[in-house]
Write a protein that holds these residues in place. Structure first.
Motif, mmCIF file in Angstrom:
data_model
loop_
_atom_site.group_PDB
_atom_site.id
_atom_site.type_symbol
_atom_site.label_atom_id
_atom_site.label_comp_id
_atom_site.label_asym_id
_atom_site.label_seq_id
_atom_site.Cartn_x
_atom_site.Cartn_y
_atom_site.Cartn_z
ATOM 1 N N HIS A 122 0.846 -1.198 0.000
ATOM 2 C CA HIS A 122 0.000 0.000 0.000
ATOM 3 C C HIS A 122 0.882 1.249 0.000
ATOM 4 C CE1 HIS A 122 -2.418 3.214 1.869
ATOM 5 N NE2 HIS A 122 -3.423 2.661 1.218
ATOM 6 N N ALA A 123 1.922 1.253 0.824
ATOM 7 C CA ALA A 123 2.828 2.412 0.885
ATOM 8 C C ALA A 123 3.525 2.639 -0.448
ATOM 9 C CB ALA A 123 3.849 2.213 2.002
ATOM 10 N N LEU A 124 3.987 1.571 -1.065
ATOM 11 C CA LEU A 124 4.644 1.715 -2.366
ATOM 12 C C LEU A 124 3.666 2.242 -3.421
ATOM 13 C CD1 LEU A 124 6.831 -1.523 -2.406
ATOM 14 C CD2 LEU A 124 7.617 0.850 -2.174
ATOM 15 N N ALA A 125 2.450 1.715 -3.410
ATOM 16 C CA ALA A 125 1.437 2.182 -4.367
ATOM 17 C C ALA A 125 1.130 3.661 -4.146
ATOM 18 C CB ALA A 125 0.164 1.346 -4.234
ATOM 19 N N TYR A 126 1.064 4.073 -2.883
ATOM 20 C CA TYR A 126 0.792 5.475 -2.576
ATOM 21 C C TYR A 126 1.977 6.346 -2.974
ATOM 22 C CZ TYR A 126 -2.640 8.395 -0.158
ATOM 23 O OH TYR A 126 -3.641 9.273 0.138
ATOM 24 N N ALA A 127 3.184 5.915 -2.638
ATOM 25 C CA ALA A 127 4.385 6.697 -2.948
ATOM 26 C C ALA A 127 4.579 6.857 -4.449
ATOM 27 C CB ALA A 127 5.615 6.045 -2.319
ATOM 28 N N MET A 128 4.188 5.848 -5.217
ATOM 29 C CA MET A 128 4.357 5.891 -6.676
ATOM 30 C C MET A 128 3.140 6.479 -7.375
ATOM 31 S SD MET A 128 6.539 2.331 -7.191
ATOM 32 C CE MET A 128 5.134 1.473 -7.736
ATOM 33 N N ALA A 129 2.159 6.974 -6.589
ATOM 34 C CA ALA A 129 0.948 7.587 -7.121
ATOM 35 C C ALA A 129 0.200 6.653 -8.076
ATOM 36 C CB ALA A 129 1.257 8.927 -7.790
ATOM 37 N N LEU A 130 0.146 5.368 -7.721
ATOM 38 C CA LEU A 130 -0.634 4.427 -8.516
ATOM 39 C C LEU A 130 -2.119 4.708 -8.297
ATOM 40 C CD1 LEU A 130 1.419 1.144 -7.963
ATOM 41 C CD2 LEU A 130 1.632 2.839 -9.792
ATOM 42 N N SER A 131 -2.953 4.111 -9.084
ATOM 43 C CA SER A 131 -4.384 4.396 -9.027
ATOM 44 C C SER A 131 -4.975 4.030 -7.664
ATOM 45 C CB SER A 131 -5.122 3.632 -10.123
ATOM 46 O OG SER A 131 -5.181 2.263 -9.802
ATOM 47 N N HIS A 132 -6.107 4.657 -7.398
ATOM 48 C CA HIS A 132 -6.830 4.366 -6.162
ATOM 49 C C HIS A 132 -7.186 2.888 -6.074
ATOM 50 C CE1 HIS A 132 -9.558 4.499 -2.847
ATOM 51 N NE2 HIS A 132 -10.587 4.196 -3.611
ATOM 52 N N GLU A 133 -7.501 2.275 -7.200
ATOM 53 C CA GLU A 133 -7.870 0.865 -7.201
ATOM 54 C C GLU A 133 -6.722 -0.022 -6.716
ATOM 55 O OE1 GLU A 133 -8.528 2.967 -9.708
ATOM 56 O OE2 GLU A 133 -10.717 2.991 -9.671
ATOM 57 N N VAL A 134 -5.506 0.330 -7.078
ATOM 58 C CA VAL A 134 -4.341 -0.447 -6.627
ATOM 59 C C VAL A 134 -4.175 -0.285 -5.112
ATOM 60 C CG1 VAL A 134 -1.834 -0.697 -6.799
ATOM 61 C CG2 VAL A 134 -3.193 -0.308 -8.865
ATOM 62 N N ARG A 135 -4.189 0.968 -4.650
ATOM 63 C CA ARG A 135 -4.078 1.215 -3.202
ATOM 64 C C ARG A 135 -5.205 0.526 -2.453
ATOM 65 N NH1 ARG A 135 -4.166 6.639 -4.277
ATOM 66 N NH2 ARG A 135 -5.898 6.884 -2.826
ATOM 67 N N ALA A 136 -6.421 0.648 -2.979
ATOM 68 C CA ALA A 136 -7.580 0.067 -2.305
ATOM 69 C C ALA A 136 -7.479 -1.451 -2.218
ATOM 70 C CB ALA A 136 -8.862 0.471 -3.029
ATOM 71 N N THR A 137 -6.884 -2.062 -3.206
ATOM 72 C CA THR A 137 -6.697 -3.517 -3.169
ATOM 73 C C THR A 137 -5.823 -3.906 -1.983
ATOM 74 O OG1 THR A 137 -6.974 -3.725 -5.554
ATOM 75 C CG2 THR A 137 -5.774 -5.505 -4.430
ATOM 76 N N PHE A 138 -4.697 -3.212 -1.804
ATOM 77 C CA PHE A 138 -3.797 -3.545 -0.696
ATOM 78 C C PHE A 138 -4.408 -3.163 0.648
ATOM 79 C CE2 PHE A 138 -0.636 -3.056 -4.231
ATOM 80 C CZ PHE A 138 -0.433 -4.420 -4.376
ATOM 81 N N TYR A 139 -5.137 -2.051 0.684
ATOM 82 C CA TYR A 139 -5.842 -1.674 1.910
ATOM 83 C C TYR A 139 -6.842 -2.763 2.284
ATOM 84 C CZ TYR A 139 -9.478 0.218 4.834
ATOM 85 O OH TYR A 139 -10.396 0.369 5.832
ATOM 86 N N THR A 140 -7.607 -3.218 1.288
ATOM 87 C CA THR A 140 -8.639 -4.219 1.533
ATOM 88 C C THR A 140 -8.032 -5.518 2.045
ATOM 89 O OG1 THR A 140 -10.065 -3.229 -0.145
ATOM 90 C CG2 THR A 140 -10.513 -5.533 0.455
ATOM 91 N N ILE A 141 -6.926 -5.931 1.463
ATOM 92 C CA ILE A 141 -6.261 -7.158 1.929
ATOM 93 C C ILE A 141 -5.879 -7.006 3.396
ATOM 94 C CG2 ILE A 141 -4.163 -8.565 1.717
ATOM 95 C CD1 ILE A 141 -4.349 -7.953 -1.370
#
Length: 153
Positions: free
Chosen positions: A117-136
């Protein structure tokens, strides 16, 4: 002493995962400070504009939103919303003596989800990517709490 001793591999797994999350949580705070100092922007409070050794030339623009700083601040806030629940649910989980394989999967799975989640946020990936890791991570915490609840009912 029950389940809470270093002779219990489930508790040792929890200790490692919980300690890693301490470093993640505290490190994100330091990352935010680093970014503020580097950008000389994104300060949060009016008193931050008082001259001092780290801000010799304060300017009102330093209080304006700065995405470089604020992204780290949002990551930190997200950690503050998620990691404490993990610490509590993890202790409840350890208390009911789950199998080691399950404990390792859930505890280290949460750590991996937070790192991703941190890497996805730091790399400004889409909300869907962050949300996937948050959900897990969120499902893992809920699963540990549910496992503990069912074990004592």
């Amino acid at each position: 002493m029950g389940e809470f001793h270093v002779g219990n591999p489930v508790f040792v797994t929890y200790l490692i995962a919980a300690a890693l999350m301490v470093f993640k949580l505290m490190g994100q705070g330091w990352m935010t400070v680093y970014r503020m100092m580097r950008a000389k922007a994104g300060y949060a409070s009016p008193e931050d504009l008082r001259p001092g050794p780290l801000n010799r030339a304060p300017a009102p623009a330093q209080l304006e939103l700065n995405d470089y700083v604020d992204r780290s601040r949002r990551m930190h806030r997200n950690d503050l919303e998620n990691i404490p629940g993990f610490w509590v649910a993890g202790l409840l989980f350890v208390a009911v003596a789950p199998p080691l394989w399950l404990a390792q999967g859930m505890l280290f799975g949460f750590v991996a989800a937070r790192v991703a989640h941190a890497l996805a946020y730091a790399m400004a990936l889409s909300h869907e990517v962050r949300a996937t890791f948050y959900t897990i991570g969120s499902l893992i915490v809920a699963g540990m709490a549910l496992y503990a609840l069912v074990a004592v009912l």
